[in-house]
Design a protein around this motif. Sequence first.
Motif, PDB file in Angstrom:
ATOM      1  N   ALA A 139       0.834  -1.207   0.000  1.00  0.00           N
ATOM      2  CA  ALA A 139       0.000   0.000   0.000  1.00  0.00           C
ATOM      3  C   ALA A 139       0.867   1.255   0.000  1.00  0.00           C
ATOM      4  O   ALA A 139       0.590   2.208  -0.738  1.00  0.00           O
ATOM      5  N   ALA A 140       1.913   1.262   0.799  1.00  0.00           N
ATOM      6  CA  ALA A 140       2.806   2.422   0.845  1.00  0.00           C
ATOM      7  C   ALA A 140       3.507   2.611  -0.502  1.00  0.00           C
ATOM      8  O   ALA A 140       3.516   3.709  -1.063  1.00  0.00           O
ATOM      9  N   ARG A 141       4.083   1.548  -1.012  1.00  0.00           N
ATOM     10  CA  ARG A 141       4.831   1.620  -2.267  1.00  0.00           C
ATOM     11  C   ARG A 141       3.946   2.085  -3.428  1.00  0.00           C
ATOM     12  O   ARG A 141       4.321   2.976  -4.189  1.00  0.00           O
ATOM     13  N   GLY A 174       3.922   6.372  -0.658  1.00  0.00           N
ATOM     14  CA  GLY A 174       4.242   6.567   0.758  1.00  0.00           C
ATOM     15  C   GLY A 174       5.437   5.732   1.170  1.00  0.00           C
ATOM     16  O   GLY A 174       6.077   5.076   0.354  1.00  0.00           O
ATOM     17  N   ARG A 175       5.724   5.752   2.476  1.00  0.00           N
ATOM     18  CA  ARG A 175       6.792   4.907   3.014  1.00  0.00           C
ATOM     19  C   ARG A 175       6.427   4.489   4.430  1.00  0.00           C
ATOM     20  O   ARG A 175       5.806   5.256   5.177  1.00  0.00           O
ATOM     21  N   LEU A 220       2.520   4.798   8.280  1.00  0.00           N
ATOM     22  CA  LEU A 220       3.226   5.231   7.093  1.00  0.00           C
ATOM     23  C   LEU A 220       3.116   6.729   6.895  1.00  0.00           C
ATOM     24  O   LEU A 220       2.184   7.370   7.380  1.00  0.00           O
ATOM     25  N   ASP A 221       4.126   7.256   6.228  1.00  0.00           N
ATOM     26  CA  ASP A 221       4.119   8.644   5.799  1.00  0.00           C
ATOM     27  C   ASP A 221       3.478   8.624   4.425  1.00  0.00           C
ATOM     28  O   ASP A 221       3.978   7.976   3.502  1.00  0.00           O
ATOM     29  N   ARG A 226      -0.374   8.097   8.490  1.00  0.00           N
ATOM     30  CA  ARG A 226      -1.579   7.274   8.520  1.00  0.00           C
ATOM     31  C   ARG A 226      -1.222   5.928   9.115  1.00  0.00           C
ATOM     32  O   ARG A 226      -0.116   5.440   8.918  1.00  0.00           O
ATOM     33  N   SER A 227      -2.156   5.335   9.817  1.00  0.00           N
ATOM     34  CA  SER A 227      -1.984   3.980  10.327  1.00  0.00           C
ATOM     35  C   SER A 227      -2.916   3.047   9.588  1.00  0.00           C
ATOM     36  O   SER A 227      -4.102   3.329   9.449  1.00  0.00           O
TER      37      SER A 227
END
Length: 121
Positions: free
Chosen positions: A14-16, A20-21, A40-41, A47-48
């Motif tokens: 989801a981050a990638r 985000g990271r 994640l940023d 956000r969590s």
Amino acid sequence: MTSLREFRRACHKAARRTGGRIVEFRIADGVTPNFHQGVLDHGGHHRSIVCTRDRAEPVVAIAEPRVIDGTAVGWGPLTFVEAPELVAVLAEFPAFQVLTPADLEYWAPVDLGEGLFNYWD
């Protein structure tokens, strides 16, 4: 039961995929809370991705992460937020049921979100 490996994989994907990271994972190993968090940023906001840990079909949602800095208490109801791009990626994982704020804000004690993701089990 929630597979931590699958949860971590979902958070990283989801981050990638949304630019985000991952900042950290908060893995619940005591009685409370009853959920894990992947923080994640995401677009300048933290956000969590929260995931219930003791359900046959784990439930995930997006929330504002708790600030835990040694002086703040890390418990209480979560604030769930809209993040359609994250939800779309998480929905690709058949192991998880993905809920939005609208899904979570209709049940007691205060809302379904508080019932599923809590510090008082």
